[in-house]
Design an enzyme around this catalytic site. Structure first.
Site, PDB file in Angstrom:
ATOM      1  N   ASN A   1       3.587   1.936  -7.572  1.00  0.00           N
ATOM      2  CA  ASN A   1       4.011   1.173  -6.396  1.00  0.00           C
ATOM      3  C   ASN A   1       3.217   1.636  -5.164  1.00  0.00           C
ATOM      4  O   ASN A   1       3.776   2.174  -4.202  1.00  0.00           O
ATOM      5  CB  ASN A   1       5.512   1.348  -6.171  1.00  0.00           C
ATOM      6  CG  ASN A   1       6.107   0.249  -5.314  1.00  0.00           C
ATOM      7  OD1 ASN A   1       5.388  -0.604  -4.805  1.00  0.00           O
ATOM      8  ND2 ASN A   1       7.414   0.275  -5.138  1.00  0.00           N
TER       9      ASN A   1
ATOM     10  N   HIS B   1      16.432   3.971  -1.507  1.00  0.00           N
ATOM     11  CA  HIS B   1      16.810   3.219  -2.700  1.00  0.00           C
ATOM     12  C   HIS B   1      18.320   3.035  -2.836  1.00  0.00           C
ATOM     13  O   HIS B   1      18.750   2.197  -3.632  1.00  0.00           O
ATOM     14  CB  HIS B   1      16.276   3.897  -3.957  1.00  0.00           C
ATOM     15  CG  HIS B   1      14.834   3.597  -4.245  1.00  0.00           C
ATOM     16  ND1 HIS B   1      13.803   4.286  -3.642  1.00  0.00           N
ATOM     17  CD2 HIS B   1      14.244   2.678  -5.060  1.00  0.00           C
ATOM     18  CE1 HIS B   1      12.646   3.813  -4.078  1.00  0.00           C
ATOM     19  NE2 HIS B   1      12.880   2.837  -4.919  1.00  0.00           N
TER      20      HIS B   1
END
Length: 414
Positions: free
Chosen positions: A285, A316
């Site tokens: 990512n 997250h």
């Protein structure tokens, strides 16, 4: 977590539905039928429409912080812009994570998950823009009216090709590409190649999921082959998302420059063949990794690696699996930095080098699988099963080796 759930990609239909509108936007811009203001409005209206379609009433949870961030950026001084936007976005995002996680939601309803994911992407764009203004990269044009200043900011935060996913695009690059009226060369071929790649990844995922569903024998977090296959299924899902996201951006004329996207063929090869956890962490990512490096790692005076992974767990959602997984990842990367120089210095012959690389590649694959499954585990009881399984032996061994190497270094210094 069941294989059927992993096979479903809830946001994929909305991404596919946005492709015709992205191609239409690119065509209208290239043919000169849209003024600059009309382009901003097209992207913003498309983002609001896509949010309402994909999230329903939950779209309000996205629009509130977007409007709040724009008001903050237009109201406070550039020196305080980043601090205020960061506080607003992370506070709102944390409240949304906690609020939605405590509600008894329909497991078949994908809208809350899509909403949370989109708010996380909004936080990326808003904090990146706040940093740009704070550092003077993006000067605010004070001579213009309020609406003229607010429209590009709103359009950037909510433009539909990057609403549901995609590599982080800076505000400067976004504004430059909106102003550009040239058609991208071979853009249709680039979109087609990415779509074919996504189709191939989906075929691999479907085949792997079918094989796992019919598998007899060991299963669950205590089975090493099952854990590795589950992590591979997760990685393929992420790869497919990233390829689709970049294809949608290409279709709208916002394709990332070489090396600036989340996944290229070189990145895919690197992720699956590297024997270094640190290399995997930097390549995984990539746009988010660059954002975390700029936001946390480069600004943290002490323990920047640990702070970066701890913030990533907060960003997250701070579920137990995410906290454990990201902190474990931080320890594993730190161990990787110290173990590999120690081992590579002793791998002198070709045969020993092959043994060293092959063994550490297997270890990297298994540790990555352990971390990914931990991060994606929502149940605390399942996380406890993972902790107490034999799969914890390798990460624990890496952690103990790190402590041993640190102790040896300290003794040598004394």
């Amino acid at each position: 977590m069941c294989w059927a759930d992993l096979l479903l990609l809830p946001a994929a239909p909305y991404r596919l539905a946005a492709f015709p509108f992205a191609a239409l936007f690119h065509h209208l811009c290239a043919s000169g039928h849209l003024s600059l203001t009309a382009r901003y409005i097209f992207l913003l209206a498309g983002g609001c429409l896509l949010a309402g379609t994909a999230m329903g009433s939950y779209a309000v949870l996205l629009l509130i912080p977007a409007a709040g961030s724009v008001l903050v950026l237009l109201s406070v001084s550039p020196a305080r812009a980043h601090t205020w936007v960061f506080a607003l976005q992370m506070s709102w995002q944390t409240l949304c994570h906690l609020g939605l996680s405590r509600q008894e939601l329909d497991p078949q309803d994908a809208r809350p998950a899509i909403t949370l994911s989109t708010i996380m992407l909004l936080t990326q764009k808003a904090t990146s823009l706040g940093l740009d203004i704070h550092e003077g990269v993006v000067p605010l044009q004070l001579g213009q009216g309020l609406l003229q200043r607010a429209l590009p900011l709103c359009s950037y935060l909510l433009f539909f090709p990057a609403l549901l996913g995609g590599p982080l695009c800076s505000f400067s690059k976004f504004r430059a590409q909106v102003k550009s009226s040239e058609a991208l060369p071979c853009w249709l071929r680039a979109v087609g190649q990415r779509c074919l790649c996504a189709l191939a990844l989906q075929g691999l995922r479907a085949g792997l999921a079918a094989g796992l569903a019919s598998r007899q024998g060991c299963a669950g977090p205590g089975c090493l082959p099952c854990l590795w296959a589950q992590a591979l299924l997760l990685r393929l899902a992420y790869y497919m998302h990233w390829v689709l996201d970049e294809a949608l951006l290409e279709a709208a004329g916002f394709g990332p420059e070489a090396g600036q996207g989340d996944l290229s063929l070189h990145d895919l090869w690197m992720l699956e063949t590297t024997h270094r956890l640190a290399v995997f962490a930097r390549t995984w990512n990539k746009s988010t990794s660059r954002w975390l490096r700029r936001l946390v790692f480069q600004r943290c005076p002490a323990q920047p690696l640990l702070a970066t992974f701890a913030f990533s767990a907060w960003w997250h959602g701070l579920r137990p699996g995410q906290v454990f997984g990201f902190l474990c990842w931080a320890v594993m990367v730190e161990a990787d930095y110290r173990i590999h120089p120690f081992l590579s210095a002793r791998a002198t012959s070709q045969s020993v080098k092959l043994l060293y690389r092959g063994t550490t590649w297997v270890f990297t694959q298994l540790i990555v699988a352990y971390i990914l499954v931990a991060v994606e585990t929502e149940s605390f009881s399942m996380l406890c099963l993972l902790w107490t399984s034999c799969n914890s032996i390798l990460p624990l061994s890496y952690g103990l080796t790190l402590l041993l190497l640190l102790l040896v270094k300290k003794l040598k210094q004394n």
